[in-house]
Design a protein around this motif. Structure first.
Motif, PDB file in Angstrom:
ATOM      1  N   ALA A   1       6.057  -3.847   4.728  1.00 23.33           N
ATOM      2  CA  ALA A   1       4.719  -3.327   3.651  1.00 23.33           C
ATOM      3  C   ALA A   1       3.960  -4.152   3.534  1.00 23.33           C
ATOM      4  CB  ALA A   1       5.877  -2.424   2.402  1.00 23.33           C
ATOM      5  N   ARG A   2       4.561  -6.216   3.758  1.00 20.87           N
ATOM      6  CA  ARG A   2       3.616  -6.656   2.136  1.00 20.87           C
ATOM      7  C   ARG A   2       2.748  -7.417   4.074  1.00 20.87           C
ATOM      8  NH1 ARG A   2       3.613 -12.628   4.762  1.00 20.87           N
ATOM      9  NH2 ARG A   2       5.293 -12.215   5.473  1.00 20.87           N
ATOM     10  N   ALA A   3       1.265  -6.984   3.294  1.00 12.31           N
ATOM     11  CA  ALA A   3      -0.176  -7.626   3.709  1.00 12.31           C
ATOM     12  C   ALA A   3      -0.572  -8.433   3.968  1.00 12.31           C
ATOM     13  CB  ALA A   3      -1.028  -6.497   2.435  1.00 12.31           C
ATOM     14  N   THR A   4      -1.109  -9.019   5.220  1.00 10.32           N
ATOM     15  CA  THR A   4      -1.214 -10.163   5.953  1.00 10.32           C
ATOM     16  C   THR A   4      -2.420  -9.921   6.115  1.00 10.32           C
ATOM     17  OG1 THR A   4      -0.240  -9.741   7.818  1.00 10.32           O
ATOM     18  CG2 THR A   4       0.963 -11.229   6.489  1.00 10.32           C
ATOM     19  N   ALA A   5      -3.411 -10.753   7.088  1.00 13.07           N
ATOM     20  CA  ALA A   5      -4.085 -11.524   7.402  1.00 13.07           C
ATOM     21  C   ALA A   5      -4.360 -10.645   9.089  1.00 13.07           C
ATOM     22  CB  ALA A   5      -5.306 -12.524   7.706  1.00 13.07           C
TER      23      ALA A   5
ATOM     24  N   LEU B   1       0.303  -1.461  -0.124  1.00 16.04           N
ATOM     25  CA  LEU B   1       0.137   0.259  -0.123  1.00 16.04           C
ATOM     26  C   LEU B   1       0.973   1.594  -0.379  1.00 16.04           C
ATOM     27  CD1 LEU B   1      -2.895   1.697   0.565  1.00 16.04           C
ATOM     28  CD2 LEU B   1      -2.626   0.861   2.960  1.00 16.04           C
ATOM     29  N   PRO B   2       0.711   1.761  -1.331  1.00 17.90           N
ATOM     30  CA  PRO B   2       1.358   3.112  -1.093  1.00 17.90           C
ATOM     31  C   PRO B   2       1.276   4.359   0.083  1.00 17.90           C
ATOM     32  CG  PRO B   2      -0.163   2.581  -2.502  1.00 17.90           C
ATOM     33  CD  PRO B   2      -0.247   1.787  -2.235  1.00 17.90           C
ATOM     34  N   ASP B   3       2.395   5.060   0.707  1.00 16.42           N
ATOM     35  CA  ASP B   3       2.217   5.942   1.985  1.00 16.42           C
ATOM     36  C   ASP B   3       1.210   6.696   1.325  1.00 16.42           C
ATOM     37  OD1 ASP B   3       4.273   4.125   3.116  1.00 16.42           O
ATOM     38  OD2 ASP B   3       6.146   5.320   2.050  1.00 16.42           O
ATOM     39  N   LEU B   4       1.107   7.345   2.363  1.00 19.35           N
ATOM     40  CA  LEU B   4       0.554   8.481   2.218  1.00 19.35           C
ATOM     41  C   LEU B   4       1.256   9.882   2.358  1.00 19.35           C
ATOM     42  CD1 LEU B   4      -2.295  10.123   1.632  1.00 19.35           C
ATOM     43  CD2 LEU B   4      -3.388   9.477   3.888  1.00 19.35           C
ATOM     44  N   LEU B   5       1.521  10.706   1.657  1.00 19.39           N
ATOM     45  CA  LEU B   5       2.667  11.861   2.615  1.00 19.39           C
ATOM     46  C   LEU B   5       2.391  13.080   1.198  1.00 19.39           C
ATOM     47  CD1 LEU B   5       5.319  10.068   2.204  1.00 19.39           C
ATOM     48  CD2 LEU B   5       5.182  10.880   4.631  1.00 19.39           C
ATOM     49  N   GLY B   6       2.689  14.075   2.365  1.00 22.72           N
ATOM     50  CA  GLY B   6       2.192  15.899   1.338  1.00 22.72           C
ATOM     51  C   GLY B   6       3.200  16.411   2.293  1.00 22.72           C
ATOM     52  N   PRO B   7       3.155  18.100   1.754  1.00 31.12           N
ATOM     53  CA  PRO B   7       4.622  18.274   1.926  1.00 31.12           C
ATOM     54  C   PRO B   7       4.187  18.713   3.234  1.00 31.12           C
ATOM     55  CG  PRO B   7       2.656  19.150   0.096  1.00 31.12           C
ATOM     56  CD  PRO B   7       2.560  18.266   0.347  1.00 31.12           C
TER      57      PRO B   7
ATOM     58  N   PRO C   1      -0.338  -3.599   6.039  1.00 31.84           N
ATOM     59  CA  PRO C   1      -1.293  -3.522   5.655  1.00 31.84           C
ATOM     60  C   PRO C   1      -2.571  -4.278   6.348  1.00 31.84           C
ATOM     61  CG  PRO C   1       0.120  -2.533   4.159  1.00 31.84           C
ATOM     62  CD  PRO C   1       1.149  -3.368   5.243  1.00 31.84           C
ATOM     63  N   SER C   2      -3.810  -4.224   6.405  1.00 31.79           N
ATOM     64  CA  SER C   2      -4.265  -5.709   6.222  1.00 31.79           C
ATOM     65  C   SER C   2      -4.684  -5.959   4.770  1.00 31.79           C
ATOM     66  CB  SER C   2      -5.325  -5.001   7.263  1.00 31.79           C
ATOM     67  OG  SER C   2      -6.273  -4.683   6.702  1.00 31.79           O
ATOM     68  N   LEU C   3      -5.652  -7.255   4.939  1.00 33.90           N
ATOM     69  CA  LEU C   3      -5.768  -7.153   3.358  1.00 33.90           C
ATOM     70  C   LEU C   3      -6.670  -6.758   2.590  1.00 33.90           C
ATOM     71  CD1 LEU C   3      -6.060 -12.156   3.753  1.00 33.90           C
ATOM     72  CD2 LEU C   3      -4.266 -10.163   3.444  1.00 33.90           C
ATOM     73  N   TRP C   4      -7.725  -6.175   4.115  1.00 33.40           N
ATOM     74  CA  TRP C   4      -8.882  -5.000   2.925  1.00 33.40           C
ATOM     75  C   TRP C   4      -8.128  -3.751   2.839  1.00 33.40           C
ATOM     76  CZ3 TRP C   4     -13.859  -6.623   4.604  1.00 33.40           C
ATOM     77  CH2 TRP C   4     -14.800  -5.221   4.213  1.00 33.40           C
ATOM     78  N   ALA C   5      -6.977  -3.274   3.856  1.00 38.96           N
ATOM     79  CA  ALA C   5      -5.920  -2.137   3.748  1.00 38.96           C
ATOM     80  C   ALA C   5      -5.671  -2.564   2.094  1.00 38.96           C
ATOM     81  CB  ALA C   5      -5.212  -1.727   4.755  1.00 38.96           C
TER      82      ALA C   5
END
Length: 196
Positions: free
Chosen positions: A100-104, A25-31, A42-46
């Protein structure tokens, strides 16, 4: 990174969730980043919805709203809107994950992944320079930073000049922290970051 769900999809299917296993899942970043919140992974849902802390039952977004970090309750269970992304980053808040790897479940992660995640996090912090890095999960913090006795709150060590905080995990699986506890912890870290 998981492929985005088809437009108009309300919830990921079981097949969508399985297809998200092992993706990122990409990072959520801004200035103007002041507070970098670091989830465990990340969860599988995310991963399926490509939205941080998206799983229904996760108390992250309600706690952020209760803490005053968002002026509306963000619901990203079917994905995050552009308006919600802009709202969060405009407040100086960013989101990443240690692994970074999504798991349950987080207990599917290998200890070496936490160490590699800390190294990646250090590079991100050195580049983006937030005032505070808040790890949402004290056990994950302990593994990643080799601090087996760490307790919740501000830590003695820093990461590339940023204050380090260990916060309770907002996962619905963490019965030890109430929504009010989570909101108070996030608010304290946000005040230290100058976000509140």
């Amino acid at each position: 990174m998981a492929p985005p769900l088809p437009s108009g999809t309300a919830r990921p299917s079981r097949a969508d969730l399985e297809a998200a296993r092992g993706t990122s899942l990409p990072d959520l970043l801004g200035p103007g980043l002041r507070l970098l919140i670091c989830g465990i992974n990340p969860s599988l849902w995310a991963a399926a919805t490509q939205a941080h802390f998206a799983r229904p039952g996760n108390r992250f977004w309600p706690a952020l709203h209760d803490a005053g970090l968002t002026d509306r309750l963000v619901d990203c269970s079917a994905g995050m809107t552009s308006a919600d992304r802009e709202h969060v980053v405009a407040r100086g808040i960013g989101i990443t994950n240690l692994v970074a790897r999504a798991t349950a479940r987080a207990d599917e992660l290998d200890p070496a992944e936490f160490v590699a995640g800390r190294e990646r996090l250090a590079r991100l912090v050195a580049e983006r320079r937030p005032a505070v890095v808040a790890v949402a999960g004290v056990t994950a913090y302990r593994h990643a930073f080799a601090q087996p006795r760490a307790v919740l709150g501000r830590q003695d060590q820093e990461l590339c000049g940023a204050q380090l905080w260990a916060l309770p995990s907002p996962s619905g699986l963490n019965a030890h922290a109430s929504r009010a506890d989570l909101a108070a912890a996030f608010a304290e870290a946000a005040r230290a970051a100058g976000v509140l």
